[in-house]
Design an enzyme around this catalytic site. Sequence first.
Site, PDB file in Angstrom:
ATOM      1  N   ASN A 199      -4.628  14.527  31.255  1.00  0.00           N
ATOM      2  CA  ASN A 199      -4.391  13.335  30.440  1.00  0.00           C
ATOM      3  C   ASN A 199      -3.110  12.601  30.853  1.00  0.00           C
ATOM      4  OD1 ASN A 199      -2.287  14.857  29.364  1.00  0.00           O
ATOM      5  ND2 ASN A 199      -3.134  14.951  27.290  1.00  0.00           N
ATOM      6  N   PRO A 242      17.283  28.481  20.048  1.00  0.00           N
ATOM      7  CA  PRO A 242      16.396  29.316  19.226  1.00  0.00           C
ATOM      8  C   PRO A 242      15.155  29.710  20.017  1.00  0.00           C
ATOM      9  CG  PRO A 242      16.333  27.005  18.498  1.00  0.00           C
ATOM     10  CD  PRO A 242      17.448  27.126  19.489  1.00  0.00           C
ATOM     11  N   GLY A 243      14.750  30.966  19.878  1.00  0.00           N
ATOM     12  CA  GLY A 243      13.535  31.419  20.564  1.00  0.00           C
ATOM     13  C   GLY A 243      13.783  32.031  21.922  1.00  0.00           C
ATOM     14  N   TYR A 272       5.292  27.893  21.102  1.00  0.00           N
ATOM     15  CA  TYR A 272       4.653  27.777  22.415  1.00  0.00           C
ATOM     16  C   TYR A 272       4.058  29.119  22.827  1.00  0.00           C
ATOM     17  CZ  TYR A 272       4.390  28.133  27.483  1.00  0.00           C
ATOM     18  OH  TYR A 272       3.972  28.415  28.759  1.00  0.00           O
ATOM     19  N   LYS A 277      -0.060  30.618  23.396  1.00  0.00           N
ATOM     20  CA  LYS A 277      -0.573  31.395  24.538  1.00  0.00           C
ATOM     21  C   LYS A 277      -1.196  32.703  24.064  1.00  0.00           C
ATOM     22  CE  LYS A 277       0.630  28.719  28.031  1.00  0.00           C
ATOM     23  NZ  LYS A 277      -0.391  28.006  28.820  1.00  0.00           N
ATOM     24  N   SER A 294       1.448  33.265  29.809  1.00  0.00           N
ATOM     25  CA  SER A 294       2.900  33.231  29.991  1.00  0.00           C
ATOM     26  C   SER A 294       3.521  34.563  29.608  1.00  0.00           C
ATOM     27  CB  SER A 294       3.475  32.126  29.100  1.00  0.00           C
ATOM     28  OG  SER A 294       4.865  32.251  28.958  1.00  0.00           O
TER      29      SER A 294
END
Length: 342
Positions: free
Chosen positions: A32, A292-293, A148, A152, A124
Amino acid sequence: MKILVTGGAGYIGSHTCLELLNENYEVVVLDNLSNSFEDSLTRVKNITGKSLDFYHADLLDKEQIVKIFSENKIDAVIHFAGLKAVGESVSIPLKYFHNNITGTLNLLEVMNDFNVKNIVFSSSATVYGDPASLPIKEDFPLSATNPYGRTKLMIEEILEDLFRSDQNWNIALLRYFNPVGAHESGLIGEDPFDIPNNLVPFISKVAIGSLPELSVFGNDYNTSDGTGIRDYIHVVDLALGHIKTLPKLFTNPGVVIYNLGTGIGYSVLEMINGFKEQSGKDIPYKIVDRRPGDIAACWADPKKAKKDLNWEANKTLADMCKDTWNWQKKNPNGYRESNREN
């Protein structure tokens, strides 16, 4: 044999399309262009001297997917398409869940309707969460520290449930570590919209003068120099991992899972120094708060892919930095036509 590559105009997708064409596969691309440029595919065709078919389409529009399958006899799908920025996913999780999961469900439903049941999924290392030990093996416990990574993990679970319901499916889950580098021609590479989310493209933007300095997110991790450690893999090695996976898919293996990494961890500061060495440029940086993360360290045990697929990463840290710099130098503004200097 005809392969549909979703997200094929993107960074990893374009390099994989190139290697597919080199191996004489027919290639159909769906993208896209939300975070990619069609020019990447023009350059892939120029490098290989071969053609591919491109559809400017979105997985959220099921009719567009049906059109592609109606017009092409697809043998297998390599599924890259999806939003991928960890930090952004924390800020706008609903967009990530809708785009990545709904798009995948649409794709799988159309594949099922057309009896195309071979898929390589771009997963991932984030599905391992914050691992209890290193290196990471495929049978480690799974979790996610950000939306995210959760998309996955959820797609992996959807694919495994799909296989349980219908064992005619053949599914390869490829868990990538940190792709970097570019094709040695310097004609295709990573060109993120806006400010890069990943370390190496950010470093290269600083080296070329597009950005003033690099932000290093935290220097208080329990690592050798306090900065985060990751397993960086050259994008060409990663693309070749897909080429090696396709023949495995056609042996009807069911669900197979492979780590694609080098098995070596490098810190942020080691990456900066490696890039300085290859580019001859200074890389100013400042230490800022952790994101964060993020986790402290992550690197692969890639032995299973070597044993089953006869695949391993061959390119070094120097190759990764050299090829990134070659791409950036030749394309200071990426694929953007108006400012191209190569």
